[in-house]
Each structure stands twice: as C-alpha cells, then as structure tokens.
Design a protein around this motif. Structure first.
Motif, PDB file in Angstrom:
ATOM      1  N   ASP A   1       0.825  -1.204   0.000  1.00  0.00           N
ATOM      2  CA  ASP A   1       0.000   0.000   0.000  1.00  0.00           C
ATOM      3  C   ASP A   1       0.862   1.257   0.000  1.00  0.00           C
ATOM      4  OD1 ASP A   1      -2.238  -1.642   0.138  1.00  0.00           O
ATOM      5  OD2 ASP A   1      -2.297  -1.586   2.330  1.00  0.00           O
ATOM      6  N   ILE A   2       2.155   1.108   0.088  1.00  0.00           N
ATOM      7  CA  ILE A   2       3.067   2.254   0.124  1.00  0.00           C
ATOM      8  C   ILE A   2       3.427   2.625  -1.305  1.00  0.00           C
ATOM      9  CG2 ILE A   2       5.324   3.070   0.912  1.00  0.00           C
ATOM     10  CD1 ILE A   2       5.080   1.006   3.202  1.00  0.00           C
ATOM     11  N   PRO A   3       3.189   3.877  -1.683  1.00  0.00           N
ATOM     12  CA  PRO A   3       3.506   4.294  -3.050  1.00  0.00           C
ATOM     13  C   PRO A   3       4.979   4.047  -3.390  1.00  0.00           C
ATOM     14  CG  PRO A   3       2.302   6.022  -1.889  1.00  0.00           C
ATOM     15  CD  PRO A   3       2.641   4.956  -0.890  1.00  0.00           C
ATOM     16  N   GLY A   4       5.217   3.466  -4.527  1.00  0.00           N
ATOM     17  CA  GLY A   4       6.570   3.221  -4.984  1.00  0.00           C
ATOM     18  C   GLY A   4       7.169   1.913  -4.519  1.00  0.00           C
ATOM     19  N   LEU A   5       6.663   1.365  -3.407  1.00  0.00           N
ATOM     20  CA  LEU A   5       7.232   0.129  -2.894  1.00  0.00           C
ATOM     21  C   LEU A   5       6.910  -1.063  -3.788  1.00  0.00           C
ATOM     22  CD1 LEU A   5       8.947  -1.120  -0.721  1.00  0.00           C
ATOM     23  CD2 LEU A   5       6.898  -1.405   0.679  1.00  0.00           C
ATOM     24  N   ALA A   6       5.710  -1.080  -4.365  1.00  0.00           N
ATOM     25  CA  ALA A   6       5.348  -2.169  -5.276  1.00  0.00           C
ATOM     26  C   ALA A   6       6.326  -2.246  -6.444  1.00  0.00           C
ATOM     27  CB  ALA A   6       3.921  -1.998  -5.779  1.00  0.00           C
ATOM     28  N   GLU A   7       6.767  -1.099  -6.933  1.00  0.00           N
ATOM     29  CA  GLU A   7       7.743  -1.066  -8.033  1.00  0.00           C
ATOM     30  C   GLU A   7       9.091  -1.643  -7.592  1.00  0.00           C
ATOM     31  OE1 GLU A   7       9.326  -0.545 -11.754  1.00  0.00           O
ATOM     32  OE2 GLU A   7       7.225  -0.389 -11.173  1.00  0.00           O
ATOM     33  N   ILE A   8       9.516  -1.305  -6.398  1.00  0.00           N
ATOM     34  CA  ILE A   8      10.789  -1.820  -5.872  1.00  0.00           C
ATOM     35  C   ILE A   8      10.710  -3.329  -5.670  1.00  0.00           C
ATOM     36  CG2 ILE A   8      12.324  -1.802  -3.851  1.00  0.00           C
ATOM     37  CD1 ILE A   8      11.567   1.188  -3.537  1.00  0.00           C
TER      38      ILE A   8
END
Length: 165
Positions: free
Chosen positions: A49-56
């Motif tokens: 749910d943390i923005p950008g973490l899914a990409e990492i």
C-alpha cells in the motif's frame, strides 16, 4: 580454529535460519540451522500500500527454506558463554576492528565478544575461541574451548543424508 569440509560446506550456503537452540546437558550447546534460498518459484512480492514500494518489490522473491534445502546440526560439548541476538539489533555498530574467517559460521581471532569474555569472566583452563553463526533471524555468538561438531542432517528431498566426512 574451525576448518575442514564441514565448515566450508556450511559457509557455502547463501542464507541460514536458526530453527532450534538447546542445551542437551549442562554447558553443552546444540543448534539446528536450515538453509534458505531466494524462492524464485514463489510469486514476486509486489503487494504494498506504500507508493513506490510495489515497483521496488516487483523483482523480489521471498527468502525461505524450500524442498532440498539442507539442515545442519552444530554442537559444542562444552561452552564458556553464548549470546543470542535478534538479527536486526545485532547488525548495527562498528566492527571494523574485528578479525575473522568464514561467512555464515565465523571464527574470530579478535572480537568484542572475546574482549568481553576476557574482561568479565575468569577461571578458564583453556583459551576461548569465538564462533558466530549468522542467521537471517538471529546472530549467535559462542565462546568455547573447541570447534563445534557439524553434521548435515539432510534436506527435504533426502532426510537421511549421512554425516559430512
């Protein structure tokens, strides 16, 4: 000093988890550790749910014990002291002045733990050796008079693997 095929074999695995710690008799220590690997057969960890973490996390996999991972038993017939530290807490600080060999099972010739043992304990009849087992969930420091006996207990695919010679 620990050396030989057992030491090398244990240090050849990528990761370890501490699975069991016990004292079978007074002043003896037994550890069971299990190999862990990057489980690329599991789906990547992309839920967040943390923005950008899914990409990492899109190219990451869980580190876990899977079928075929090895299990090792390390036992010390006698120890002077041991310390178990939660991995995250034990990973801070400066250790540049320590000297060791090994990767996951380290043998120290100079360490803060040896300094502590020489300063705050006494009555030793033999020199104390410092071993440190680096696991993903714990760091275990052992001060003992002799190297551990290391035995390969097997793996999920071959539970009756013989002792390493």
């Amino acid at each position: 000093m620990a050396c030989g095929p057992e030491f090398d074999y244990l240090n050849s695995v990528k990761y370890l988890f501490l699975r069991e710690l016990s004292e079978p008799r007074d002043n003896s220590l037994r550890l069971i550790v299990e190999e862990a690997v990057d489980n690329r057969s599991a789906p990547p960890s992309t839920r967040s749910d943390i923005p950008g973490l899914a990409e990492i996390l899109k190219e990451s996999w869980p580190i876990e014990s899977v079928e075929g991972c090895k299990t090792f038993e390390l036992s010390w017939a006698r120890y002077a002291a041991y310390l178990v530290t939660e991995e995250l807490l034990g990973s801070g600080g400066s250790y540049d002045d320590e000297v060791y060999t090994g990767r996951l099972l380290r043998v120290y010739t100079k360490s803060h733990f040896l300094d502590y043992l020489s300063r705050d304990t006494g009555g030793h009849t033999e020199p104390i050796q410092h071993y440190k087992l680096i696991c993903l969930n714990h760091l275990i420091d052992i001060g003992s008079y002799a190297p551990p006996d290391i035995r390969l207990m097997g793996s999920a695919s071959s539970p009756s693997t013989p002792r390493i010679q």
